[in-house]
Structures are given as C-alpha cells and as structure tokens.
Design an enzyme around this catalytic site. Structure first.
Site, PDB file in Angstrom:
ATOM      1  NE  ARG A 177      -3.965  -2.048   0.493  1.00 37.62           N
ATOM      2  CZ  ARG A 177      -3.973  -3.363   0.242  1.00 37.62           C
ATOM      3  NH1 ARG A 177      -2.941  -3.934  -0.368  1.00 37.62           N
ATOM      4  NH2 ARG A 177      -5.017  -4.099   0.565  1.00 37.62           N
ATOM      5  CB  CYS A 226      -8.912  -1.692   4.905  1.00 35.02           C
ATOM      6  SG  CYS A 226      -9.477  -3.403   4.823  1.00 35.02           S
ATOM      7  CD  GLU A 296      -5.797   0.566   2.592  1.00 37.12           C
ATOM      8  OE1 GLU A 296      -6.934   0.955   2.272  1.00 37.12           O
ATOM      9  OE2 GLU A 296      -5.341  -0.540   2.306  1.00 37.12           O
TER      10      GLU A 296
HETATM   11  N1  EPU Z   1     -10.942 -10.816  10.711  1.00 36.42           N
HETATM   12  C1  EPU Z   1     -11.681 -10.880  11.852  1.00 36.42           C
HETATM   13  N2  EPU Z   1     -12.661  -9.945  12.043  1.00 36.42           N
HETATM   14  C2  EPU Z   1     -12.917  -8.967  11.143  1.00 36.42           C
HETATM   15  C3  EPU Z   1     -12.150  -8.895   9.965  1.00 36.42           C
HETATM   16  C4  EPU Z   1     -11.156  -9.834   9.766  1.00 36.42           C
HETATM   17  O1  EPU Z   1     -11.476 -11.744  12.688  1.00 36.42           O
HETATM   18  O2  EPU Z   1     -13.815  -8.161  11.406  1.00 36.42           O
HETATM   19  C5  EPU Z   1      -9.916 -11.846  10.468  1.00 36.42           C
HETATM   20  C6  EPU Z   1     -10.301 -12.732   9.295  1.00 36.42           C
HETATM   21  O3  EPU Z   1     -11.126 -13.774   9.692  1.00 36.42           O
HETATM   22  C7  EPU Z   1      -8.950 -13.201   8.798  1.00 36.42           C
HETATM   23  C8  EPU Z   1      -8.021 -12.036   9.123  1.00 36.42           C
HETATM   24  O4  EPU Z   1      -8.711 -11.247  10.098  1.00 36.42           O
HETATM   25  O5  EPU Z   1      -8.526 -14.325   9.541  1.00 36.42           O
HETATM   26  C9  EPU Z   1      -7.704 -11.208   7.881  1.00 36.42           C
HETATM   27  O6  EPU Z   1      -8.909 -10.701   7.339  1.00 36.42           O
HETATM   28  P1  EPU Z   1      -9.144 -10.515   5.752  1.00 36.42           P
HETATM   29  O7  EPU Z   1      -8.812 -11.779   5.042  1.00 36.42           O
HETATM   30  O8  EPU Z   1     -10.484  -9.918   5.579  1.00 36.42           O
HETATM   31  O9  EPU Z   1      -8.034  -9.541   5.321  1.00 36.42           O
HETATM   32  P2  EPU Z   1      -7.587  -8.159   5.914  1.00 36.42           P
HETATM   33  O10 EPU Z   1      -6.181  -8.310   6.340  1.00 36.42           O
HETATM   34  O11 EPU Z   1      -8.550  -7.635   6.919  1.00 36.42           O
HETATM   35  C10 EPU Z   1      -6.681  -7.323   3.611  1.00 36.42           C
HETATM   36  C11 EPU Z   1      -6.689  -6.001   2.920  1.00 36.42           C
HETATM   37  C12 EPU Z   1      -7.987  -5.826   2.139  1.00 36.42           C
HETATM   38  C13 EPU Z   1      -8.126  -6.966   1.136  1.00 36.42           C
HETATM   39  C14 EPU Z   1      -8.109  -8.298   1.915  1.00 36.42           C
HETATM   40  C15 EPU Z   1      -8.130  -9.484   1.017  1.00 36.42           C
HETATM   41  C16 EPU Z   1      -5.480  -4.319   4.164  1.00 36.42           C
HETATM   42  C17 EPU Z   1      -5.573  -3.219   5.153  1.00 36.42           C
HETATM   43  N3  EPU Z   1      -6.620  -4.944   3.889  1.00 36.42           N
HETATM   44  O12 EPU Z   1      -7.703  -7.263   4.607  1.00 36.42           O
HETATM   45  O13 EPU Z   1      -7.886  -4.619   1.402  1.00 36.42           O
HETATM   46  O14 EPU Z   1      -9.339  -6.849   0.422  1.00 36.42           O
HETATM   47  O15 EPU Z   1      -6.886  -8.380   2.693  1.00 36.42           O
HETATM   48  O16 EPU Z   1      -6.892  -9.658   0.393  1.00 36.42           O
HETATM   49  O17 EPU Z   1      -4.400  -4.582   3.616  1.00 36.42           O
HETATM   50  C18 EPU Z   1      -8.267  -2.262   1.377  1.00 36.42           C
HETATM   51  O18 EPU Z   1      -7.090  -2.155   1.072  1.00 36.42           O
HETATM   52  O19 EPU Z   1      -9.028  -1.274   1.497  1.00 36.42           O
HETATM   53  C19 EPU Z   1      -8.791  -3.604   1.629  1.00 36.42           C
HETATM   54  C20 EPU Z   1     -10.028  -3.811   2.012  1.00 36.42           C
END
Ligand code: EPU
Length: 302
Positions: A177, A226, A296
């Site tokens: 990012r 995010c 972000e």
């Molecule tokens: N999780 C929770 N509770 C929540 C959200 C997530 O327990 O409310 C847990 C999930 O179950 C999972 C872990 O946290 O085990 C990671 O969650 P997720 O796979 O949704 O990925 P993330 O790290 O929250 C990132 C990116 C997203 C992208 C997804 C999928 C960032 C800040 N976020 O989210 O990007 O869509 O991976 O690759 O890097 C964005 O950049 O705006 C964005 C949404």
C-alpha cells in the site's frame, strides 16, 4: 474554493477544462462524505503543465482526485479546487500481452476487459473500487496480488519537474500500500504487462475472489475499504473485532458489523464523525495491543 472570475473561467476553458462549479465531494467519494468546491475535469493530458502553472499563478490551491474510493474528505466549503481526469475513449488498448490503460479507467472494468483478451494476473483486484490511477498510486492489492507487479511503464505529471514523464516499472518501488511516487505526482496512464491465461480460467479466479469478498466485506454499504493498514504480521480488522468494536458508532459513522476494518457511512455521517470514530478506535487498539494503527484511507481535511 470557487473560481468565479469570468476571465479565469475563459482561460480554463481554453485549456480544455470542464469546470463544474460547486460540486459536492460526497457525490464523488465512496464514503459519501465531503463538502463542496469547484471540480476541474481535465480533457487533455498535455494541458496539465499549463493548468498547474495557471493555478499557481492565481494562488488557487488544488488536489487531484482519482475514483474517490479510498478517501475521507472534510466537511463544508473546501479550501481547494479538485482536479480530475475525464475518461477518454477508448480507456484501454490491448497490444499482445500489454494493456495500455488510462489512469481514469475503472479498475474493475480494466480487470474484466483484460480477462476477455486472455490477460490475467489481476483477478484479486476485482471488486476493488476506484480508478487504475488510484490503484497504481497506492499499489492496491488483495488476495495475494498487487497491481505494482504488472507495471511496465507509467505516464505521469511530475509536479516537482513540472512536466509529463514516462517511468519504467523498474524505476518505481511498489511496497505494501505504498509507492515511490511523490504525493503531488499525477498518474495519467499505465502500461501493464500481464500473463496470458484462458478467459475461462481467469473468470474462475475472479469468481472465487468475488465470493471471498462478498462473504467478508460490507460491499453494499458506503465505505472507503479498509480504514487502517495492517501492521506487520497482524490484521487490523481482527484486532478491532477482538475488542468487540463492531457496531461502534459516532453519529452515522459506524464500524462495520461484517468487517471491523471497514467503517461505513450508515446515513448522513460527517467527516467529523468519521474522524472521531477513527481516533477512538486507534486509541483503543493502541491501549490494548500497544500498536498504533496507521491510516490506509487518505484524509483531505481542511
Ligand atoms: N478478521 C476478523 N474480524 C474482522 C475482519 C477480519 O477476525 O472483522 C480476520 C479474518 O477472519 C482473517 C483475518 O482477520 O482471519 C484477515 O482478514 P481478511 O482476510 O479480511 O483480510 P484483511 O487483512 O482484513 C486485507 C486487505 C484488504 C483486502 C483483503 C483481502 C489491508 C488493510 N486490507 O484485509 O484490502 O481486500 O486483505 O486480500 O491490507 C483495502 O485495502 O481497502 C482492503 C479492504
């Protein structure tokens, strides 16, 4: 900020600028938040150096808007005008495994257009709202891929050099990012070099990513994706969730019930509400985990 002098308006028109006076940024951002200002739509890339020179000569502050999908804009009358590229026709030209894409092109449309030409690699980006220029500037990524991996060449206006330049992909660093572009560089167009894959196979990947996104993110609601970057080795969403903060709200700004790193505008949220919610959640996470979450979302607050 208003450009209301008739001579200035005529000068802008001669530069191919489509001036939309008194535009609400709430209508141009996926969060649906933001005050009012003049919008200057750029119809010709080559007029940008003269446009910037004009704005500086008349001491008119400006900001450059992409698709408005990762942006939180302040309330009320805004102290700068907004520049935005108008979409050209065509937005995308395919040449073998290269896709020449205008920065104003919609990211999702670009992914599917390339797929139809048997060019893959960007399946994870399906469902990420915004323009190709915005995705490029912040190296948008999801499901293990990032747009920076496919960049062969970028055409941009370099504010420091005051001219349009072309950079090779190898001259740009793409990190999580984050990119090496200067904050005031304007993305104009990009050439992506994409792996050849049969359309059916790409479509299958797109379906899987779409499904994952639908099941974990509040897609139908107004959000900026995010709010926080993930700290190294951790998930901001999981941390916020563990603290039981889903549903926490300030006015109509609310931590999503579906994904705790998405903050939604559940009605008429103001920037003030959203900023206050962000500060509150950041403070609670820091207190509980000793980690200061970084935004972000890009904030344009007066
Ligand atoms: N999780 C929770 N509770 C929540 C959200 C997530 O327990 O409310 C847990 C999930 O179950 C999972 C872990 O946290 O085990 C990671 O969650 P997720 O796979 O949704 O990925 P993330 O790290 O929250 C990132 C990116 C997203 C992208 C997804 C999928 C960032 C800040 N976020 O989210 O990007 O869509 O991976 O690759 O890097 C964005 O950049 O705006 C964005 C949404």
């Amino acid at each position: 900020m208003r450009v209301d002098d008739r001579k200035l308006i005529a000068e802008l028109a001669s530069l191919g600028i489509d001036l939309r006076s008194g535009t609400s940024l709430a209508e141009l951002t996926s969060l649906g938040i933001g005050g009012t200002t003049d919008l200057l739509r750029i119809t010709r890339h080559d007029s940008i150096p003269a446009l910037i020179e004009f704005l500086e000569r008349h001491r008119i502050p400006y900001k450059f808007l992409g698709g408005g999908s990762n942006l939180l804009v302040g309330d009320g009358e805004l102290p700068w005008v907004i520049l935005q590229l108008a979409k050209p026709d065509p937005e995308i030209v395919i040449e073998g495994t290269l896709a020449h894409v205008d920065a104003a092109a919609d990211l999702g449309r670009t992914v599917t257009y390339c797929a139809k030409h048997d060019l893959g690699g960007m399946e994870g980006l399906i469902g990420v709202p915004g323009t190709v220029g915005g995705a490029l500037r912040m190296n948008a990524g999801a499901y293990g891929m990032q747009i920076g991996s496919y960049v062969r060449e970028v055409k941009l206006y370099r504010a420091a050099q005051r001219r349009i330049e072309i950079l090779r992909g190898t001259q740009i660093s793409f990190e999580y990012r984050h990119t090496s572009f200067a904050p005031d560089d304007m993305m104009l167009a990009v050439t992506l070099e994409l792996p050849s894959k049969p359309y059916k196979e790409i479509l299958q990947g797109i379906r899987i990513c779409n499904e994952k996104r639908r099941s974990s993110q509040p897609l139908g609601q107004k959000s900026a994706g995010c709010i926080f970057k993930n700290p190294p080795g951790a998930s901001a969403g999981r941390m916020i969730d563990e603290l039981g903060l889903k549903g926490l709200s300030v006015g109509d700004a609310k931590v999503s019930d579906r994904h705790a790193n998405f903050f939604v505008n559940a009605g008429q949220a103001s920037a003030r509400d959203m900023l206050s919610l962000i500060a509150d959640v950041r403070g609670r996470v820091e207190k509980a985990f000793g980690v200061k979450l970084e935004n972000e979302v890009v904030v344009w607050n007066a």
